[in-house]
Motif scaffolding. Sequence first.
Motif: not given
Length: 155
Positions: A1-23
């Motif tokens: 997973m790749f995300t970005q959040i606003p911080a000051g005058a720019g954006n800060v990128a982030g990486q992560g993981v998610e696990v989900q069970q789907r019905f």
Amino acid sequence: MFTQIPAGAGNVAGQGVEVQQRFNRLYGSETLGAVSLGIGGQYTVHTKVRDELRISGIFVEPRWVPATPSSVVFPYLSARLAWQHMEGVFQFAQDGSTNGTSIGAGGGIALRVTRRLNLDAGVQLVRQKFGAVGALVLEPISTYAAKVGLSVGYP
């Protein structure tokens, strides 16, 4: 997973993981398509110089797959509601943590690999709201999350 959040005058990128069970197929019809529900957890890390935000949470994600003639390709629309916890480690400010929520909507495409396994790619636009982290007061933010992965479904 790749995300970005606003911080000051720019954006800060982030990486992560998610696990989900789907019905799968909580509701389905040949003319309207199918509805499924995912329940899961997520974790991302956003780093800028020596500042770091770690966000973890649990979520529910309903999806609607419209009826299509294909039995291999499944476009979808999704929504997400998450309860999250943020921890901040800062170079020039007090460390701290806070809780928050996020709500979002998006879409993607799933490609059937086997009866219960799909290759899944999607994007969600998300609105997040947290309390203060130490002395840092966080305004509500709008961001996105892009993900690619495998999803296991339970028919």
